[in-house]
Every structure is written in C-alpha cells, then in structure tokens.
Design a protein around this motif. Structure first.
Motif, PDB file in Angstrom:
ATOM      1  N   CYS A  92       0.831  -1.212   0.000  1.00  0.00           N
ATOM      2  CA  CYS A  92       0.000   0.000   0.000  1.00  0.00           C
ATOM      3  C   CYS A  92       0.859   1.254   0.000  1.00  0.00           C
ATOM      4  N   GLY A  93       2.108   1.123   0.495  1.00  0.00           N
ATOM      5  CA  GLY A  93       3.005   2.277   0.525  1.00  0.00           C
ATOM      6  C   GLY A  93       2.712   3.242   1.654  1.00  0.00           C
ATOM      7  N   ARG A  94       1.698   2.940   2.468  1.00  0.00           N
ATOM      8  CA  ARG A  94       1.276   3.905   3.492  1.00  0.00           C
ATOM      9  C   ARG A  94       1.268   3.339   4.907  1.00  0.00           C
ATOM     10  N   CYS A  95       1.106   2.034   5.070  1.00  0.00           N
ATOM     11  CA  CYS A  95       1.026   1.465   6.419  1.00  0.00           C
ATOM     12  C   CYS A  95       2.408   1.521   7.081  1.00  0.00           C
ATOM     13  N   CYS A  98       4.937  -0.732   5.337  1.00  0.00           N
ATOM     14  CA  CYS A  98       5.385  -0.251   4.024  1.00  0.00           C
ATOM     15  C   CYS A  98       6.344   0.937   4.174  1.00  0.00           C
ATOM     16  N   CYS A 106       2.934  -5.923   3.944  1.00  0.00           N
ATOM     17  CA  CYS A 106       2.011  -4.797   4.040  1.00  0.00           C
ATOM     18  C   CYS A 106       0.837  -5.179   4.944  1.00  0.00           C
ATOM     19  N   LEU A 107       0.398  -4.223   5.763  1.00  0.00           N
ATOM     20  CA  LEU A 107      -0.672  -4.512   6.719  1.00  0.00           C
ATOM     21  C   LEU A 107      -2.059  -4.144   6.183  1.00  0.00           C
ATOM     22  N   ALA A 108      -2.111  -3.500   5.008  1.00  0.00           N
ATOM     23  CA  ALA A 108      -3.355  -2.869   4.568  1.00  0.00           C
ATOM     24  C   ALA A 108      -4.528  -3.835   4.411  1.00  0.00           C
TER      25      ALA A 108
END
Ligand code: CU
Ligand code: ZN
Length: 367
Positions: A92-95, A98, A106-108
């Motif tokens: 996701c690039g945000r969690c 990431c 990734c945790l999303a």
C-alpha cells in the motif's frame, strides 16, 4: 456480469467449474480479465482441507496474469488495457510496515484477505445472491477477478502472460530471496534445497547475482536437470548424508548462503546445518505443516550461522515483478522451461493431479 470460475464447494472434492456473478470494482479496486493462471501447491493445500484457515465456497487461484478491463473510483496505479500480474502480497506504501522500508509484509489488507474478503469486508463474487469468498485476495481460477489496485504489478505489454504469470508466486519468491532477502554476492557458494518453482527461482537468483557455485539438492533427477539449466553447478540427490556432502564440497565449512524450498522441517534443519561456519545465512522459504517445529542446535547459531525467512521471498511485487519480467524478456531468465502443461479452466482438477504426480514444474491455465 457472469463469468466462468472454478469453485471450491467442499474440502477434499474436485473444484466445480461453473458460472458465477462478479460485481463491478468499487473504490480502489480493479476488474481484471485473466489470460493465464498457474496452478500452485497452495491452491491444492487449501482445496484438500489441510489449510486450517480455509473456507468454502471460494474461488481458488493466485498465480494470475491478465489485462485491466475496468477500474473503480480513485484508482491511479493502473488503467484499462494495462497488463498486470496478480499479487497475493500487496504494497500500500502507506502502512507502518510499508513506510518502514524493512519488510514487504504490508498490513493494509491482511485481515480481510485472510478471511476471504476484499479490503472493505465484502466479496465481489456471488451466486444467486449468496457471496462466494475470494482466495488470497486473488481468486484467479476465473475468467475475471476484482482486486485492490495495490495488489497488482503493472508489467510491459509485450511479455507473454502465460509465462509471466509464474512470477505471481513461487518463481518471484525464489528470485527475490536470493537477490534481496539474502543478497547473494558475486563468487558466493550457495546451496538450494528443493528444485520446485521456488527452489529453481532461488537457483536462478543466485546465478543472476554472480554466485560462484550453486549446489542444487532434490530427490528428482529430472528436476535437478532443470536446476542445471537455471544455473546450478552441482547436483545432489538429497537424503540424510547431504549435509556431509556439502561440507566436503566446501572445505568443511558449509555454503555462504543456503535456501530451503521444500516445506519439510527436516530439510530446513539440513539447510541450517549446511550454512557456513562464521557467517552462513540460511533462508527458509517452504511452508511447513501446521504445528511443526524447526529444531536448531544453538551452537550452530553461536558459531555465526544465521537463519531468516521471507514471505514472497521478501519481494515488493509492484516493483520487483516488472523487473523480473524485464529479465525474462532480455533472455536473462528462463521461464519457458518451467511451464510443463497448458490447460483449460475446465481441466483445473487435472492440473492438481499432475502436481500430485510431480509431473513437470507448473501447469498453466489459459482462458
Ligand atoms: Cu503459489
Ligand atoms: Zn502497506
């Protein structure tokens, strides 16, 4: 929209190819028309009922490649017409994971994906109004699937989808393990236990990194021959004496890098023991049976051996898969020799049979 899909109705029973309903993509989601899909042990593992996290009914399949047909609201990473490889391991690039840059986990979508739902907790697959759950967030034993955009690797359009679908799972796992997780350096001595798709990927990854010696271990002479084509310099049949053989071949010290790609804890133990005194790194890639434990004599660690592992080999799919596709298209990575059978969706159960008979490396469904 109606599509044909292979549905797991009951554990331990053949998949049933039938018509199901697929809903349009919602926010952040993408509808993909699949062109090809590899058949993997993980699909069989779940179909058999051995997977404690399994559920029915669901559409199996996770080694897909296809073309984006429609995108939901807010999708920016892909557009209709793009060629994509499906990823059970998104980015996701945000969690927090990431952004850490330290892991590909990734945790999303993890929680919902494990239960068979898309990130919003619902399914796009149904039959007479009753939901059918997704599998690994991918469900690629179907003419079309809906997935989150963060779980797609956009790839060049000139690459044959019936080959590069193998980069959706095992092949990338092995390649990334050697290249990124272990970071094999030029001249290193490597030993790869298991010459299935993951192990062959690791062999190829070691070769691409410039390893000096690559010892492949597998009970099947046919698979060892394929390993040789992918860069193995020494072939061993395996068995209880294999660690002694590797120690003999390496001046008594062991290999700089060992990789385990069998899922057998006894072999994992051998891979640890065959890692070099002082700095050998053992990378565990196989999935062991539920409740099984890996026993390691602590002395092996005190004397400098290290053990690590990596889901998807530590690969960041959206970045790494397109790179591996480039290597294939440049002739530096052989995928063609890994595709042993082409099947139709109707023949999916035959794909499982071929796998159980260990006939070839991979069967690929073409839609
Ligand atoms: Cu797989
Ligand atoms: Zn993330």
């Amino acid at each position: 929209m109606k599509i044909r899909a292979a549905v797991l109705e009951q554990f331990g029973k053949p998949l049933e190819v039938q018509e199901v309903e697929i809903a349009p993509p919602r926010e952040g989601e993408v509808l993909i028309r699949l062109e090809a899909c590899g058949i993997c042990h993980t699909d069989l593992y779940t179909a058999s009922g051995a997977d404690p996290g399994g559920y029915v009914p669901c559409v199996l399949g996770h080694e897909g490649a296809g073309v984006v047909e429609e995108v939901g609201e807010g999708v920016t990473l892909v557009a209709p017409g793009d060629h994509v490889v499906t990823l059970f391991s998104p980015q996701c690039g945000r969690c927090s994971h990431c952004v850490s840059g330290r892991t590909n986990l990734c945790l999303a979508v993890r929680e919902q994906q494990g239960k068979g739902y898309l990130p919003d907790g619902t399914t796009r697959l149904s039959r007479q109004g009753n939901p059918i759950r997704h599998f690994m967030g991918t469900s690629t034993f179907a003419e079309c699937t809906v997935m989150p955009e963060i779980a797609l690797a956009k790839v060049r359009a000139d690459a044959p989808l019936d080959k590069i679908c193998l980069l959706a799972c095992g092949l990338t796992t092995g390649l990334a393990a050697a290249i990124h997780r272990a970071g094999v350096e030029p001249g290193a001595t490597c030993a790869v236990f298991g010459a299935g798709l993951v192990g062959l990927g690791a062999v190829a990854g070691c070769r691409l990194q410039g390893a000096g010696r690559i010892i492949a271990v597998d009970p099947s002479p046919a698979r060892l021959e394929i390993a040789r084509r992918h860069g193995a310099t020494d072939l061993l049949e395996g068995g209880p004496k294999v660690v002694d053989r590797i120690l003999e071949m390496t001046g008594g010290f062991g290999a700089d890098y060992t990789f385990e790609a069998t899922g057998l804890v006894s072999v994992m133990g051998q891979a640890v023991e065959a890692a070099r005194l002082g700095w050998g790194l053992c990378t565990i890639l196989g999935v062991a049976g539920q409740g099984e434990k890996l026993e390691i004599v602590p002395r092996l660690l005190i004397t400098g051996r290290r053990v690590c592992g990596g889901s998807f080999g530590g690969a960041r799919g959206p970045v790494d898969v397109p790179r591996f596709v480039d290597l294939y298209m440049e002739g530096k990575l052989d995928i063609d020799s890994l595709v042993s059978h082409h099947l139709t969706l109707e023949e999916v159960n035959r794909g499982f049979e071929l796998m159980e008979k260990q006939d070839g490396v991979r069967s690929v469904i073409q839609f």
